[in-house]
Write a protein that holds these residues in place. Structure first.
Motif, PDB file in Angstrom:
ATOM      1  N   LEU A 138      50.689  -3.755   0.947  1.00  0.00           N
ATOM      2  CA  LEU A 138      51.301  -4.443   2.080  1.00  0.00           C
ATOM      3  C   LEU A 138      51.950  -5.745   1.611  1.00  0.00           C
ATOM      4  O   LEU A 138      51.350  -6.523   0.879  1.00  0.00           O
ATOM      5  N   SER A 139      53.200  -5.983   2.043  1.00  0.00           N
ATOM      6  CA  SER A 139      53.865  -7.228   1.675  1.00  0.00           C
ATOM      7  C   SER A 139      54.976  -7.543   2.683  1.00  0.00           C
ATOM      8  O   SER A 139      55.651  -6.633   3.147  1.00  0.00           O
ATOM      9  N   LYS A 236      54.550   9.217   3.605  1.00  0.00           N
ATOM     10  CA  LYS A 236      54.064   9.162   2.219  1.00  0.00           C
ATOM     11  C   LYS A 236      54.186   7.778   1.604  1.00  0.00           C
ATOM     12  O   LYS A 236      54.139   7.624   0.386  1.00  0.00           O
ATOM     13  N   ALA A 237      54.298   6.753   2.415  1.00  0.00           N
ATOM     14  CA  ALA A 237      54.554   5.402   1.909  1.00  0.00           C
ATOM     15  C   ALA A 237      53.397   4.891   1.052  1.00  0.00           C
ATOM     16  O   ALA A 237      52.227   5.026   1.415  1.00  0.00           O
ATOM     17  N   ASP A 238      53.754   4.301  -0.083  1.00  0.00           N
ATOM     18  CA  ASP A 238      52.786   3.574  -0.908  1.00  0.00           C
ATOM     19  C   ASP A 238      52.820   2.090  -0.585  1.00  0.00           C
ATOM     20  O   ASP A 238      51.801   1.404  -0.655  1.00  0.00           O
ATOM     21  N   ILE A 239      54.025   1.601  -0.245  1.00  0.00           N
ATOM     22  CA  ILE A 239      54.247   0.178   0.030  1.00  0.00           C
ATOM     23  C   ILE A 239      54.815   0.033   1.432  1.00  0.00           C
ATOM     24  O   ILE A 239      55.758   0.736   1.800  1.00  0.00           O
ATOM     25  N   LEU A 240      54.244  -0.882   2.207  1.00  0.00           N
ATOM     26  CA  LEU A 240      54.773  -1.209   3.522  1.00  0.00           C
ATOM     27  C   LEU A 240      55.440  -2.574   3.435  1.00  0.00           C
ATOM     28  O   LEU A 240      54.773  -3.598   3.232  1.00  0.00           O
ATOM     29  N   LEU A 241      56.769  -2.603   3.552  1.00  0.00           N
ATOM     30  CA  LEU A 241      57.510  -3.858   3.626  1.00  0.00           C
ATOM     31  C   LEU A 241      57.539  -4.293   5.084  1.00  0.00           C
ATOM     32  O   LEU A 241      58.140  -3.632   5.921  1.00  0.00           O
TER      33      LEU A 241
END
Length: 299
Positions: A138-139, A236-241
């Protein structure tokens, strides 16, 4: 990786790193650093009020003979020294102890001894959610208030660097918005689409960016299918902007307090990892964050 225990186990396969702890007179920080040392993943240089640190160590049963100690009682000077140890290659990363975030960040950005390298600083969190089948990155839930398009690009790049340290070779990045369709009245959706196009054009590398995506269809294949979303990132998200600090902070704290999830966090964009945890974070969260710092430093 399914959980943060997997992350810590991966850390054990890396070379030991040296962590410089700024204002080390903090019970949870000292507990986390001692656990990390006992795991064999770090050695530490403790910088701060050593008299107070010894009192805490005595209560915890921590042997300070295992550490290098630098007695600097002034908070600003302790932060500057801790950062200087990293910039002079005597340590691999810096960790915030009992000091305000603004003071240590000022040291990080110091022109003479700091760690600035021309990139935006952003906080990257790892979420271990009991009901979910893998870790989520998460970022940015803590630093950039309302990032513009260029800032979001750099936030993605910082998060991708973390993902790669976790052995995710081609991370999928979901640009989270309130809805999954571009709406000119919702600037975040417009920027999300622009970020996706930038990735397709090669302006953002080493990842797959999709957006705009709502949270449900970013992390749930079933939700994405139900809405007929045809996107390689959907479900399939690895990163959530996150679109801004408000959304990121609320999601982070919801995971911790509602879902009882575990976390790790690190500040990226400097010459070395910055372990910048909240005073409210547990020693376990701080240990997880140290482990994440070791992975990033190793990469």
């Amino acid at each position: 990786m399914k959980n943060l225990k997997d992350l810590v186990e991966l850390t054990k396969t890396k070379d030991k790193k040296i962590i410089s702890v700024a204002c080390c007179q903090d019970k949870e920080v000292l507990t986390a650093v001692e656990k990390a040392r006992c795991l064999g993943i770090v050695d530490a240089i403790l910088v701060g009020d050593i008299d107070k640190t010894k009192e805490i160590a005595d209560d915890l049963g921590v042997d300070l003979n295992k550490y290098e100690l630098i007695d600097i009682k002034d908070l600003t000077e302790a932060c500057l020294k801790s950062v200087e140890l990293v910039s002079s290659n005597k340590a691999d990363m810096v960790m915030k102890g009992l000091v305000d975030t603004s003071i240590i960040l000022k040291a990080v950005l110091n022109k003479e001894v700091g760690l600035r390298c021309g990139k935006i600083l952003s906080q990257v969190s790892i979420l271990d959610i009991p009901s979910y089948d893998r870790l989520i990155i998460l970022s940015d839930p803590a630093m950039n208030i309302s990032p513009d398009l260029n800032a979001k690009k750099q936030i993605i790049e910082n998060a991708v660097e973390v993902a790669k340290s976790m052995d995710i070779e081609m991370p999928k990045v979901a640009c989270i918005c309130a809805k999954e369709k571009v709406n000119p009245k919702m600037p975040d959706t417009v920027e999300a689409k622009e970020l996706e196009d930038m990735c397709k054009n090669g302006e953002i590398k080493d990842c797959i960016v999709g957006g705009p995506l709502a949270l449900d269809n970013a992390i749930s294949i079933e939700a994405a299918k139900h809405k007929g979303i045809d996107n390689p990132v959907a479900g399939k998200a690895d990163i959530l902007l996150m679109p801004d600090i408000k959304a990121g902070n609320v999601l982070y704290k919801s995971v911790v307090f509602f879902a009882k999830g575990d976390t790790a966090g690190i500040v990226m964009g400097a010459k070395a990892p910055i372990v910048l945890t909240s005073r409210a974070d547990s020693d376990i969260a701080k240990l997880n964050s140290i482990a994440l710092g070791v992975l990033v430093a190793s990469k």
